[in-house]
Scaffold this active site. Sequence first.
Site, PDB file in Angstrom:
ATOM      1  CB  CYS A 185      -3.628   1.630   7.269  1.00 11.10           C
ATOM      2  SG  CYS A 185      -3.197   2.946   8.225  1.00 11.10           S
ATOM      3  NE  ARG A 186      -4.372   1.438   1.952  1.00 15.41           N
ATOM      4  CZ  ARG A 186      -4.009   2.369   0.688  1.00 15.41           C
ATOM      5  NH1 ARG A 186      -4.976   2.209  -0.172  1.00 15.41           N
ATOM      6  NH2 ARG A 186      -3.158   3.063   0.742  1.00 15.41           N
ATOM      7  CB  SER A 187       0.448  -3.433   2.669  1.00 17.90           C
ATOM      8  OG  SER A 187       1.287  -2.485   3.461  1.00 17.90           O
ATOM      9  CB  CYS A 245      -0.916  -0.305   1.166  1.00 16.88           C
ATOM     10  SG  CYS A 245      -0.197   0.189   2.803  1.00 16.88           S
ATOM     11  CG  ASP A 299      -5.172   5.984   2.622  1.00 16.74           C
ATOM     12  OD1 ASP A 299      -5.370   5.613   3.788  1.00 16.74           O
ATOM     13  OD2 ASP A 299      -4.470   6.437   2.003  1.00 16.74           O
ATOM     14  CG  ASN A 359       4.321  -1.732   4.998  1.00 23.23           C
ATOM     15  OD1 ASN A 359       5.527  -1.991   5.395  1.00 23.23           O
ATOM     16  ND2 ASN A 359       3.644  -2.493   4.970  1.00 23.23           N
TER      17      ASN A 359
HETATM   18  P1  4NP Z   1      -1.625   3.012   4.091  1.00 18.37           P
HETATM   19  O1  4NP Z   1      -2.364   4.083   4.766  1.00 18.37           O
HETATM   20  O2  4NP Z   1      -1.053   3.169   2.794  1.00 18.37           O
HETATM   21  O3  4NP Z   1      -2.737   2.054   4.165  1.00 18.37           O
HETATM   22  O4  4NP Z   1      -0.676   2.418   5.248  1.00 18.37           O
HETATM   23  C1  4NP Z   1      -1.626   5.233   5.110  1.00 18.37           C
HETATM   24  C2  4NP Z   1      -0.868   5.559   5.753  1.00 18.37           C
HETATM   25  C3  4NP Z   1      -0.031   6.866   6.023  1.00 18.37           C
HETATM   26  C4  4NP Z   1      -0.330   7.878   5.151  1.00 18.37           C
HETATM   27  C5  4NP Z   1      -1.270   7.618   4.124  1.00 18.37           C
HETATM   28  C6  4NP Z   1      -2.171   6.402   4.114  1.00 18.37           C
HETATM   29  N1  4NP Z   1       0.328   8.948   5.534  1.00 18.37           N
HETATM   30  O5  4NP Z   1      -0.299  10.184   4.777  1.00 18.37           O
HETATM   31  O6  4NP Z   1       0.979   8.994   6.094  1.00 18.37           O
END
Ligand code: 4NP
Length: 169
Positions: A22-24, A17, A136, A20
């Site tokens: 939240c989703r992945s 994602c 997201d 790294n």
């Molecule tokens: P992820 O979510 O891609 O599912 O890990 C996010 C985590 C952090 C951020 C954006 C999305 N950020 O903007 O820091």
Amino acid sequence: MTDFAEPNIPQKILCVCLGNICRSPTAEAVLRRAATAAGLDLVVDSAGTSNWHPGKAPDPRSQHHAGLRGLDLSGLRARQVQPEDFERFDLILAMDRQNLHDLQQLARRVPAGQRRARLALYLEQAGLQHGDEVPDPYYGGAAGFEQVLEACEQGAQGWLRHWRAGGKK
Ligand code: 4NP
């Protein structure tokens, strides 16, 4: 023994994602558990297209919602996806289309002869009517994190169905 057509099953899978956190990592834990329950011995890892959170544990909200389903994400640590990942993994699964696009760009830096990984969307085999992306959840509320867990479960079951049916890696 399993009921899977062994040659068709990828051994090493990387979930990707943006951050790294939240989703992945959620997808990593869900897919690992689902594969183990199905009798498959897969290596599952995760990474982010960004390098915004290196070494960080998954977002506390992701950890909380995963915990409600008996999954412990606390030991996972964020890292950025590397060109070498295209040599190390059989299958790289992007959470959304932007991640897929960024991975396609990165793959261009890997000499064709050294590329092993196939790229796909994590939800490619989920058969969902409403979209093939894991949204997201970072700037949203609890419902978004639950939605990620649900999508991750459906994505994992989709891949297991696909491999059981002898579909390509
Ligand atoms: P992820 O979510 O891609 O599912 O890990 C996010 C985590 C952090 C951020 C954006 C999305 N950020 O903007 O820091």
